[in-house]
Design an enzyme around this catalytic site. Structure first.
Site, PDB file in Angstrom:
ATOM      1  N   CYS A  62      16.428  -2.749  12.801  1.00 43.54           N
ATOM      2  CA  CYS A  62      17.134  -3.357  11.661  1.00 43.54           C
ATOM      3  C   CYS A  62      17.729  -4.715  11.992  1.00 43.54           C
ATOM      4  O   CYS A  62      18.067  -5.480  11.092  1.00 43.54           O
ATOM      5  CB  CYS A  62      18.230  -2.421  11.162  1.00 43.54           C
ATOM      6  SG  CYS A  62      17.541  -0.891  10.558  1.00 43.54           S
TER       7      CYS A  62
ATOM      8  N   HIS B 292      22.774  -6.095   6.508  1.00 40.17           N
ATOM      9  CA  HIS B 292      21.642  -5.164   6.535  1.00 40.17           C
ATOM     10  C   HIS B 292      21.945  -4.005   5.585  1.00 40.17           C
ATOM     11  O   HIS B 292      23.078  -3.541   5.478  1.00 40.17           O
ATOM     12  CB  HIS B 292      21.433  -4.653   7.960  1.00 40.17           C
ATOM     13  CG  HIS B 292      20.505  -3.487   8.034  1.00 40.17           C
ATOM     14  ND1 HIS B 292      19.257  -3.515   7.453  1.00 40.17           N
ATOM     15  CD2 HIS B 292      20.643  -2.254   8.578  1.00 40.17           C
ATOM     16  CE1 HIS B 292      18.667  -2.340   7.649  1.00 40.17           C
ATOM     17  NE2 HIS B 292      19.490  -1.567   8.334  1.00 40.17           N
TER      18      HIS B 292
ATOM     19  N   ASN C 189      16.732   1.695   2.802  1.00 37.64           N
ATOM     20  CA  ASN C 189      16.796   0.906   4.031  1.00 37.64           C
ATOM     21  C   ASN C 189      15.381   0.457   4.400  1.00 37.64           C
ATOM     22  O   ASN C 189      14.552   1.273   4.790  1.00 37.64           O
ATOM     23  CB  ASN C 189      17.409   1.772   5.143  1.00 37.64           C
ATOM     24  CG  ASN C 189      17.504   1.051   6.477  1.00 37.64           C
ATOM     25  OD1 ASN C 189      16.957  -0.035   6.654  1.00 37.64           O
ATOM     26  ND2 ASN C 189      18.188   1.668   7.421  1.00 37.64           N
TER      27      ASN C 189
END
Ligand code: ACO
Length: 330
Positions: free
Chosen positions: A113, A257, A287
């Site tokens: 990420c 994020h 995500n």
């Protein structure tokens, strides 16, 4: 002094929308559980054989068009993904072939990420030194084909979505530039978020038993990752702001994020930024790992949330564990 600026961006998500109710038909979960704990309402999942590069190509085409460039203007491709099209070679090579620009440098980043945040920084370093003039940074992921879409895998499967984002960085002498990046990692607890097999430390790398055990699916200790995120994000944000003489009040837009809306809301409270200055789209996409920041940043730009001269803050954390931030004068 030579630096880099974002000349154009693009993003792409698959058409296929998978709602929480769709997932509730496939495993023991509910829209209420997912939305309350994560903020996610729906995500995009590919249909059929689609790789990270397939999602990256339209995002890159958009980014090049926005920059008023063609692939022939690129000196290098940096591709951040934890879901490469094939185990090797890296997706940057596959993307280079699709863009038909043989010969230019390619590099894959395996920082999950935090991959796009690392990628921007690496591109910026190459441009600052004069080694490169224009670098493409891509974050793209296809998670859906690698998730355990059953009650056994529900803690992870409901979180992730597919998508791609891209930015074209080019040399500048002006003030509108990537000001600074702060990058960190701590591998001590790498096992709290990983996908174990097939891999080189296993011999044989994959067996029918491993398949039965689901060791080819991501494993996560969710609460440990959560605690890591709400500690490290405020730290790295403070680091990149303070060493550039800025405060959180100077930031026009923060794009964190997109792992969990609760994490982003908690971090916003901790660092004292008004929620109107934080861009979240996890509700629609889940995500998307390395793609989440470029997708969100490009949407924010398209919505007119960023104007020339604004201070923009990007911050990410993820498996590794890794974390980092970029500070940009837009
Ligand atoms: N639906 C319904 N129930 C579920 C689900 C689900 N999808 N998943 C887990 N549960 C159950 C658990 O089994 C548990 O049941 P039990 O109490 O009977 O044992 C209960 O719900 C609570 O589970 P917890 O794990 O304690 O739930 P928590 O409140 O911690 O929320 C979550 C879980 C959302 C995963 C949270 O920990 C989180 O967001 N962590 C951060 C994750 C993250 O950001 N990961 C990505 C990093 S990105 C990268 O680099 C790839």
């Amino acid at each position: 002094m030579r630096g880099s600026r974002i000349a154009g961006m693009g993003h792409f998500v698959p058409e296929n929308i998978v709602t929480n109710d769709h997932l509730a038909a496939l495993m023991e979960t509910s829209d209420e559980w997912i939305a309350k704990r994560t903020g996610i309402r729906e995500r995009r999942w590919v249909v059929g054989d689609v790789g990270a590069t397939d999602l990256a190509v339209p995002a890159v085409e958009q980014a090049l068009a926005e920059a008023g460039m063609t692939a022939a203007d690129l000196d290098m491709i940096i591709f951040a993904t934890l879901s490469p099209d094939v185990n090797f070679p890296g997706s940057s090579c596959l993307l280079q072939a699709r863009l038909a620009v043989p010969g230019i440098a390619t590099l894959d980043i395996r920082n999950q990420c935090t991959g796009f945040v690392y990628g921007l920084s690496v591109a910026d370093q190459f441009i600052r030194t004069g080694a490169m003039k224009t670098v493409l940074v891509v974050g793209a992921e296809v998670h859906s084909s690698g998730l355990d879409i059953s009650t056994r895998g529900r803690d992870v499967a409901v979180l992730f979505g597919d998508g791609a984002g891209a930015a074209v960085l080019t040399a500048t002498e002006g003030d509108n530039r990537l000001i600074d990046s702060a990058l960190h990692a701590d591998g001590t607890d790498y096992e709290i978020l990983m996908l174990e097999a097939p891999a080189s430390r296993l011999n044989p790398r994959f067996t029918p038993e491993m398949f039965e055990q689901g060791r080819h699916y991501p494993q996560m200790v969710g609460q440990a990752v959560f605690k890591h995120a709400v500690k490290r994000l405020p730290e790295v944000i403070d680091e990149v702001l303070s060493r550039n003489g800025a405060t959180i009040d100077d930031v026009a837009l923060m794009v964190p994020h997109q792992a969990n809306l609760r994490i982003n809301e908690m971090v916003a409270r901790m660092i004292g930024i008004d929620s109107s200055k934080v861009y979240n789209n996890i509700q629609r996409y889940g995500n998307t790992t390395a793609a989440s920041i470029p997708i969100a940043l490009h949407e924010a730009v398209q919505e007119g949330r960023v104007k020339s001269g604004d201070l923009v803050l990007l911050a990410a954390f993820g498996a590794g564990l890794t974390w980092g931030a970029n500070l940009i004068r837009w």
